[in-house]
Design a protein around this motif. Sequence first.
Motif, mmCIF file in Angstrom:
data_model
loop_
_atom_site.group_PDB
_atom_site.id
_atom_site.type_symbol
_atom_site.label_atom_id
_atom_site.label_comp_id
_atom_site.label_asym_id
_atom_site.label_seq_id
_atom_site.Cartn_x
_atom_site.Cartn_y
_atom_site.Cartn_z
ATOM 1 N N ILE A 143 1.267 -1.228 -0.205
ATOM 2 C CA ILE A 143 0.075 0.066 -0.074
ATOM 3 C C ILE A 143 1.027 1.300 -0.193
ATOM 4 C CG2 ILE A 143 -1.290 1.055 1.189
ATOM 5 C CD1 ILE A 143 -2.787 -1.878 2.452
ATOM 6 N N ALA A 144 1.903 1.025 0.311
ATOM 7 C CA ALA A 144 2.495 2.401 1.022
ATOM 8 C C ALA A 144 3.287 2.442 -0.013
ATOM 9 C CB ALA A 144 4.204 2.194 1.899
ATOM 10 N N ARG A 145 4.067 1.819 -1.013
ATOM 11 C CA ARG A 145 4.924 1.575 -1.821
ATOM 12 C C ARG A 145 4.417 2.877 -3.278
ATOM 13 N NH1 ARG A 145 6.323 -3.836 -4.588
ATOM 14 N NH2 ARG A 145 6.945 -4.022 -2.412
ATOM 15 N N HIS A 146 2.832 2.896 -3.178
ATOM 16 C CA HIS A 146 2.775 3.629 -3.950
ATOM 17 C C HIS A 146 2.894 5.494 -4.507
ATOM 18 C CE1 HIS A 146 0.425 0.664 -6.009
ATOM 19 N NE2 HIS A 146 -0.234 -0.616 -5.339
ATOM 20 N N ASN A 147 2.562 5.811 -3.102
ATOM 21 C CA ASN A 147 2.757 7.289 -3.306
ATOM 22 C C ASN A 147 3.064 7.981 -1.984
ATOM 23 O OD1 ASN A 147 -0.324 7.793 -2.620
ATOM 24 N ND2 ASN A 147 -0.842 7.221 -4.383
ATOM 25 N N SER A 148 3.064 8.836 -1.471
ATOM 26 C CA SER A 148 3.475 9.903 -0.387
ATOM 27 C C SER A 148 1.617 9.606 0.874
ATOM 28 C CB SER A 148 3.839 11.388 -0.163
ATOM 29 O OG SER A 148 3.155 12.037 -1.031
ATOM 30 N N THR A 181 9.268 -3.008 4.219
ATOM 31 C CA THR A 181 8.027 -1.897 4.178
ATOM 32 C C THR A 181 8.409 -0.764 4.790
ATOM 33 O OG1 THR A 181 6.574 -3.680 5.026
ATOM 34 C CG2 THR A 181 5.829 -1.492 5.239
ATOM 35 N N LEU A 182 9.367 -0.601 5.520
ATOM 36 C CA LEU A 182 10.306 0.351 6.219
ATOM 37 C C LEU A 182 10.742 1.520 4.854
ATOM 38 C CD1 LEU A 182 11.684 -0.661 9.234
ATOM 39 C CD2 LEU A 182 9.975 1.379 8.899
ATOM 40 N N SER A 183 11.454 1.061 4.281
ATOM 41 C CA SER A 183 11.834 1.237 2.840
ATOM 42 C C SER A 183 11.303 2.367 1.824
ATOM 43 C CB SER A 183 12.165 0.490 1.984
ATOM 44 O OG SER A 183 13.288 0.787 1.121
ATOM 45 N N ASP A 184 9.710 1.189 1.421
ATOM 46 C CA ASP A 184 8.802 1.875 1.030
ATOM 47 C C ASP A 184 8.166 3.289 1.967
ATOM 48 O OD1 ASP A 184 8.428 -0.003 -1.587
ATOM 49 O OD2 ASP A 184 7.645 -1.519 -0.255
ATOM 50 N N ILE A 185 8.396 3.019 2.783
ATOM 51 C CA ILE A 185 7.422 4.351 3.460
ATOM 52 C C ILE A 185 8.871 5.461 3.500
ATOM 53 C CG2 ILE A 185 6.951 4.902 5.734
ATOM 54 C CD1 ILE A 185 5.902 2.296 6.258
ATOM 55 N N SER A 186 9.357 5.245 4.035
ATOM 56 C CA SER A 186 11.330 6.070 3.366
ATOM 57 C C SER A 186 11.596 6.670 2.616
ATOM 58 C CB SER A 186 12.237 5.450 4.517
ATOM 59 O OG SER A 186 11.789 4.907 5.566
ATOM 60 N N LYS A 187 10.850 6.323 0.940
ATOM 61 C CA LYS A 187 11.323 6.917 0.027
ATOM 62 C C LYS A 187 10.742 8.061 -0.778
ATOM 63 C CE LYS A 187 7.951 3.889 -3.268
ATOM 64 N NZ LYS A 187 7.586 3.184 -4.044
ATOM 65 N N HIS A 188 9.328 8.383 -0.455
ATOM 66 C CA HIS A 188 8.624 8.797 -0.435
ATOM 67 C C HIS A 188 8.618 11.123 -0.843
ATOM 68 C CE1 HIS A 188 5.991 6.956 -2.369
ATOM 69 N NE2 HIS A 188 5.796 5.780 -0.801
ATOM 70 N N SER A 189 9.369 10.812 0.767
ATOM 71 C CA SER A 189 9.663 11.844 1.224
ATOM 72 C C SER A 189 10.292 12.641 2.492
ATOM 73 C CB SER A 189 8.091 12.822 1.314
ATOM 74 O OG SER A 189 8.069 12.515 2.722
ATOM 75 N N GLU A 191 10.345 13.685 5.153
ATOM 76 C CA GLU A 191 9.188 13.711 5.889
ATOM 77 C C GLU A 191 8.646 12.838 6.636
ATOM 78 O OE1 GLU A 191 8.883 17.687 4.956
ATOM 79 O OE2 GLU A 191 8.418 16.383 3.975
ATOM 80 N N LEU A 192 8.295 11.865 5.895
ATOM 81 C CA LEU A 192 7.912 10.181 6.178
ATOM 82 C C LEU A 192 9.219 9.504 6.212
ATOM 83 C CD1 LEU A 192 5.436 9.382 3.280
ATOM 84 C CD2 LEU A 192 5.337 9.501 5.502
ATOM 85 N N ALA A 193 11.039 9.405 6.395
ATOM 86 C CA ALA A 193 11.946 9.406 5.963
ATOM 87 C C ALA A 193 12.103 9.767 7.356
ATOM 88 C CB ALA A 193 12.672 9.053 4.965
ATOM 89 N N HIS A 230 17.269 12.140 1.124
ATOM 90 C CA HIS A 230 16.248 13.275 0.703
ATOM 91 C C HIS A 230 17.607 14.025 1.358
ATOM 92 C CE1 HIS A 230 12.826 11.030 0.218
ATOM 93 N NE2 HIS A 230 13.045 9.974 0.901
ATOM 94 N N SER A 231 17.728 14.310 2.563
ATOM 95 C CA SER A 231 18.435 15.532 2.972
ATOM 96 C C SER A 231 19.792 15.417 3.505
ATOM 97 C CB SER A 231 17.380 16.644 4.308
ATOM 98 O OG SER A 231 17.994 15.484 4.877
ATOM 99 N N VAL A 232 20.412 16.489 3.667
ATOM 100 C CA VAL A 232 22.220 16.158 4.382
ATOM 101 C C VAL A 232 22.048 15.716 5.876
ATOM 102 C CG1 VAL A 232 24.255 17.409 5.175
ATOM 103 C CG2 VAL A 232 22.990 18.105 3.300
#
Length: 499
Positions: A143-148, A181-189, A191-193, A230-232
Amino acid sequence: MSQRQVLQVFEQYQRARTQFVQAVAELSARPQNAESLRSAGTWGAVGGRGGLWGPANLSLWQLKPMVFGTVMHHQALYPLLETNCFYLERQKAAAFVLRAVGKHSPQLAQAVVQCGALESLVICLEDFDPGVKEAAAWALGYIARHNSELSQAVVDAGAVPLLVLCIQEPEIALKRIAASTLSDISKHSPELAQTVVDAGAIAHLAQMILNPDAKLKRQVLSALSQIAKHSVDLAELVVEAEIFPVVLTCLKDSDEYVKKNGATLIREIAKHTPELSQFIVNAGGVAAVIDCIGSCRGTVRLPGIMMLGYVAAHSENLSMAVIVSKGIPPLCTCLVEEQEDHIKAAAAWALGQIGRHTPEHARAVAVANVLPTLLSMYMDTHSSEDLQLKTKRALKNILQKCTYLPALEPLLQDAPPNIMKHIVGQFSKVLPHDSKARRLFVTTGGLKKVQEIKAEPGSLLQEYINTINNCFPEEIVRYYSPGYSEILLERVENYQPVL
């Protein structure tokens, strides 16, 4: 009754079950049939413990998207959730159904969310049975992998802390799925990461980098990559988990995906700042990535190629570190050997980043005889648009700094005007100050090639040609100009001998 007759009975039963599910699928395509199917107990027959999609009948799972997908908006999943699958028996098969439906598209995944499945799946993450946890984590990941938005829904349901607990469980299969699943959640933004980081995931993921299970290492490295990209700040948190130098061992792993994901993690860290790239260089990361590129083929090389480009792009010193570590030859090999244009484009980009700093850097790239290859790919009509763009930029970056004239002369023959101006421009900078180079330029035919170039009057290219011509005696320039031999022959014919 013979064994064959017994088997025929079961084969007939299997065919009848398949025909039943196919018939349900066809009926489900019509919205007006949804309520009739429900009142007839179809969903219990299909989805329950003893139903056709129970754990014992997995051969029929291939038909699940046809049935559930077509009736998703006719409340087909609500009765599934109202059965004993979750609240009484927490049946793994129900999570399997939700996963299978949700993976096909964001729309179907959203429908799964809207029917209240997330809360039930999160409850399953607290179950004592590792198999139930695994099935629930898997469904949440799909479910999480599709979009933020869908990932945020999973986060809001309270899944992340429980997934972090799951990666600490002893069962390897559960660890894999939870990390995925944690990877799928983190990849979008970012904030999620950050949500995953705040749940304490990094430390536990970092500890599993050296786990002997290759499939687990793939997911762990992927999750850390998705956080670091995502960020430094997030990249620094990953580095602070002391993943170096242990992550470098993954670049020598026998599993190709472990190699690729390990290189991807290093790339996602290196791209952010010169300081992070320098840290990787000091840890031996550049040399390890270069060895990895040389030992593998295809897309496995891609993240390593890009990592070298990112490191070299930051500064002259970091670019020189790539050169000293002998990073140019494997990049040239990738440019020649690889079949996929996107890999060639990445290699061309990386070489451009290495050579763009100073004449010394450009010379290191030029002496590898890569400039003719880049030019050939740029001019090849079969090259992809991206490859042509990357080779053009790489040529421009290198040529604008290159003062090693022997590497530039072969390009005078075939380069198009937009590249030719950079080549001739470098000659116009070097020749006025180097008498040996001027002599060599004449003897190797360079001056003759320059005279054959057709430049627009008043153009920058024409200015460069004029500057070069001014470096030589007028009679030498005339001698190598096109048509001068005919002028000489005409003078011979018209000459009156002095007797």
